[in-house]
Design a protein around this motif. Structure first.
Motif: not given
Length: 253
Positions: A59-61, A105, A134, A140, A144
């Motif tokens: 989870d990059f968000v 990231f 993302a 993001t 990304a």
């Protein structure tokens, strides 16, 4: 009991789960030690034992990486110093052991272009899923877009490299298991049965040194020995980890 099975979390995801099971060569809805679950939150890996920790997903968000994106310390972070981020310098980076993509990231947040390699197909799928979400999020999306994922064996891919030569290769090989080590975290509890130890780390290092144009950076537990091979030029040490830096050429703006 099988090690890993694909489990849709609702009937809405049965078709996608069936296609994923076929793609990865894994059973669908079978009793297993671990489940790769597909649902509204995306793809996640869950241990199925009693009292198992919660699922792991990329989870990059939101969550920890969202906090780090906003308040992470910028170019003062140890990883930024290790790869050579400085005024006017944003090196191109190959993260050859991408894992959950956290280091990649962070570097993409610092405006570095990062190619990631992940050899374990299930972890690569988790990473692909997180990257897709993302890219679909306005907060993001730009970050990304600086990240590209390749699935395969890093040594083979580096030996036959077809893309632009990376200035920096970043390595974070799985460290051999020791009791009371930091690897009791739930990610490692889930990943070790799938990944094992990176027993080819010396070959990984020598291949990275042959590919990188400017430096190779190896992330290690703070008290761990250096990877067998050439000695690092210098090391940056933190509370629990360190970066061994192998310099080949000076990074300049």
């Amino acid at each position: 009991m099988t090690l890993l099975s694909i489990h849709p979390l609702s009937s809405n995801y049965h078709q996608q789960a069936s296609e994923l099971a076929q793609l990865l060569g894994l059973p669908l809805n079978k009793e297993a030690a671990f489940a790769l679950q597909l649902g509204d939150m995306g793809l996640q890996l869950q241990e199925l034992a009693d009292k198992a920790p919660g699922p792991v997903r990329v989870d990059f968000v939101e969550g920890a990486l969202a906090h780090r994106r906003q308040f992470g310390g910028g170019t003062g972070q140890m990883i930024a110093k290790a790869v050579g981020v400085q005024a006017g310098v944003r090196p191109s980076i190959l993260d050859a052991t991408a894992g959950l993509g956290r280091d990649a990231f962070v570097l993409a947040c610092l405006e570095c272009n990062v190619v990631m390699i992940e050899r374990q197909p299930v972890i690569a799928k988790l990473l692909e899923d997180g990257l897709a979400r993302a890219l679909a999020n306005l907060d993001t999306q730009i970050i990304a877009q600086r990240m590209r994922l390749l699935q395969g064996d890093a040594i083979n891919l580096m030996q036959s490299w077809q893309l632009e030569t990376p200035q920096v290769v970043h390595l974070d090989p799985m460290f051999p298991h020791r009791e009371k080590s930091a690897l009791v975290k739930k990610e490692m509890r889930l990943f070790r049965p799938l990944v094992g130890d990176d027993l080819d780390a010396p070959k990984l290092l020598s291949t990275a040194l042959a590919l990188a144009s400017h430096r190779v950076v190896v992330k290690r537990p703070r008290k761990a020995p250096c990877i067998e091979g050439p000695k690092p030029s210098y090391s940056l040490e933190g509370k629990s980890s360190r970066y061994d830096v192998y310099t080949l050429k000076t990074l300049k703006s």
